[in-house]
Scaffold this motif. Structure first.
Motif, mmCIF file in Angstrom:
data_model
loop_
_atom_site.group_PDB
_atom_site.id
_atom_site.type_symbol
_atom_site.label_atom_id
_atom_site.label_comp_id
_atom_site.label_asym_id
_atom_site.label_seq_id
_atom_site.Cartn_x
_atom_site.Cartn_y
_atom_site.Cartn_z
ATOM 1 N N SER A 101 49.687 -9.666 -34.185
ATOM 2 C CA SER A 101 49.633 -9.656 -35.648
ATOM 3 C C SER A 101 50.808 -10.416 -36.240
ATOM 4 O O SER A 101 50.644 -11.244 -37.145
ATOM 5 C CB SER A 101 49.636 -8.214 -36.158
ATOM 6 O OG SER A 101 49.965 -8.162 -37.530
ATOM 7 N N THR B 118 50.622 -14.200 -35.545
ATOM 8 C CA THR B 118 49.625 -14.821 -36.417
ATOM 9 C C THR B 118 50.194 -15.047 -37.813
ATOM 10 O O THR B 118 49.968 -16.097 -38.430
ATOM 11 C CB THR B 118 48.366 -13.939 -36.485
ATOM 12 O OG1 THR B 118 47.880 -13.713 -35.152
ATOM 13 C CG2 THR B 118 47.270 -14.598 -37.307
ATOM 14 N N GLN B 119 50.961 -14.086 -38.316
ATOM 15 C CA GLN B 119 51.595 -14.258 -39.628
ATOM 16 C C GLN B 119 52.659 -15.350 -39.584
ATOM 17 O O GLN B 119 52.768 -16.162 -40.507
ATOM 18 C CB GLN B 119 52.211 -12.937 -40.088
ATOM 19 C CG GLN B 119 51.185 -11.854 -40.407
ATOM 20 C CD GLN B 119 51.832 -10.565 -40.855
ATOM 21 O OE1 GLN B 119 52.429 -10.491 -41.928
ATOM 22 N NE2 GLN B 119 51.732 -9.534 -40.026
ATOM 23 N N GLY C 225 46.526 -12.026 -39.710
ATOM 24 C CA GLY C 225 47.558 -11.202 -39.092
ATOM 25 C C GLY C 225 47.509 -9.768 -39.583
ATOM 26 O O GLY C 225 47.635 -8.820 -38.797
#
Length: 417
Positions: free
Chosen positions: A60, A63-64, A72
């Motif tokens: 997560s 992804t952010q 995310g």
């Protein structure tokens, strides 16, 4: 099982999932490491059904960091629906202290990045996410001291309320109490700090689009929105962060043009304070308040009022860095001494054990406070070759934070005994 509010909280052995953690992954991104291979590896483990909860939370964050905030957050919420407790191991083989951080299900900037503050320490970090519909567990993980890391944003309100209900029954010292985190709201802080001698904080006022539209057309005056409001003013969309939508508006025409470019319906407005120095430059300071004591985090110098450390280009100016080094070196007997009374009273009124202040000095020499929060990043990622004065200062802040946790943990042992 969700904890019944009126019952005493108990502690039990922690059922945590290990993760790489915020500071390590953020540092890699900051240093230009390509996170795509790690992301793909974690995605493959998820597809194969072999991924652990901690790996899902790391995915997560990655992804952010790679720019896909929505995806995310979707990954994070899915992980937190079945597991809420995570461990970031300490640097020491045998931890000397275990801290429990109480977080909310929000984007990567919405919780205190406590990992950075614990770098190099013997403190083990457990992060418990207080999730909507799940709340706090009936049995808390074993810990020596707890700290609320959720922010004052709207997305964190439910988590903060759950923690606040349980706070009277908390079995260990609880720092940054949730009822006080709300003091950091933009439209509350100025009321809280009003009248502090030597401190200037413009009132931040909520204004609707309709009100500002009427003001831009001359149908109402600034004083009809708030007594101290006047042009030039600062405007930003309500709920925005990191300078998104921030603008200085010199007159009604500028306000009309600003509204024409924005879709939001609610804004914060405040009088503009020109804090330019005699040399034509603006200086903005970030301070960490740790256990009531101020510490210098950075000093940004630029020829523009809307300064952030990145747009001050400190890395490209030896002269600016030399001034920042002096600011840090002399902080205790210079800046902190000049504003000692104001900083002490601000800390008392805010009532938090740890928070960050972005500030300057106005042209009367007063401490000009822009904002305070508990989630700004305090890190030691800058190149020591370019900023040789920063690592010692950051370690000083980290040591103070660890000492604060240890002090409260010892006090908790005494009260428990």
């Amino acid at each position: 099982m969700q904890h019944p509010v009126s019952a005493p909280l108990r502690m039990t052995a922690a059922n945590y999932a290990d993760r790489i953690g915020f500071s390590q992954l953020t540092r890699q991104a900051f240093e230009g490491v390509d996170l795509h291979p790690l992301r793909d590896q974690l995605l493959a483990r998820i597809a194969a059904g072999t991924a652990l909860a901690g790996e899902g939370l790391d995915l997560s964050l990655i992804t952010q960091l790679l720019g896909d905030k929505d995806q995310g957050l979707a990954i994070q919420s899915e992980v937190l629906s079945f597991h809420q407790l995570f461990r970031t191991p300490s640097a020491a083989p045998k931890p000397g202290l275990r801290v429990l951080a109480l977080a909310a299900d929000i984007d990567m900037g919405g919780n205190t990045p406590i990992d950075f503050l614990l770098e190099g320490s013997d403190i083990e970090l457990l992060t418990l996410y207080v999730v909507k519909g799940v709340g706090l567990p009936e049995n808390l993980p074993e810990h020596d001291v707890a700290i609320v890391v959720a922010s004052d944003s709207e997305e964190c309100r439910e988590a903060l309320a759950s923690i606040e209900q349980a706070a009277p029954h908390w079995p260990r010292p609880l720092l940054n109490r949730p009822d006080r985190i709300g003091n950091l709201d933009r439209d509350k802080l100025h009321r809280l700090l009003a009248g502090v001698p030597g401190l200037d904080i413009p009132a931040t006022i909520h204004a609707t689009r309709a009100q500002l539209s009427d003001l831009s057309r001359g149908q109402i005056a600034c004083r009809d929105i708030a007594g101290e409001l006047r042009f030039p003013m600062i405007a930003r969309p309500r709920g925005s962060h990191a300078g998104v939508g921030l603008a200085k508006l010199n007159d009604a025409a500028a306000l009309a043009a600003y509204l024409a470019e924005r879709d939001e319906q609610d804004f914060f407005v405040a009088r503009f304070v020109d804090y330019v120095n005699r040399d034509g430059l603006y200086r903005k300071y970030r301070l960490a308040m740790v256990d009531g004591k101020p510490y210098a985090c950075h000093m940004a110098i630029a020829d523009r009022w809307d300064i952030w450390y990145l747009n001050a280009y400190m890395a490209f100016s030896e002269e600016k860095r030399a001034e920042e080094a002096i600011f840090m070196r002399d902080f205790d007997h210079a800046f902190a001494a000049r504003h000692g009374r104001a900083l002490k009273e601000m800390s008392r009124r805010v009532g938090l054990d740890y928070f960050i202040v972005d500030c300057a000095e106005n042209q009367d020499g007063e401490l000009l406070v822009f904002e305070a929060d508990n989630t700004a990043v305090v890190h030691n990622m800058d190149s020591p070759a370019v900023f040789p004065y920063k690592p010692p200062q950051m370690r000083k802040i980290f040591a103070a934070f660890s000492a604060m946790l240890s002090r409260y943990a010892r006090a908790g042992e005494g009260s428990a005994a």
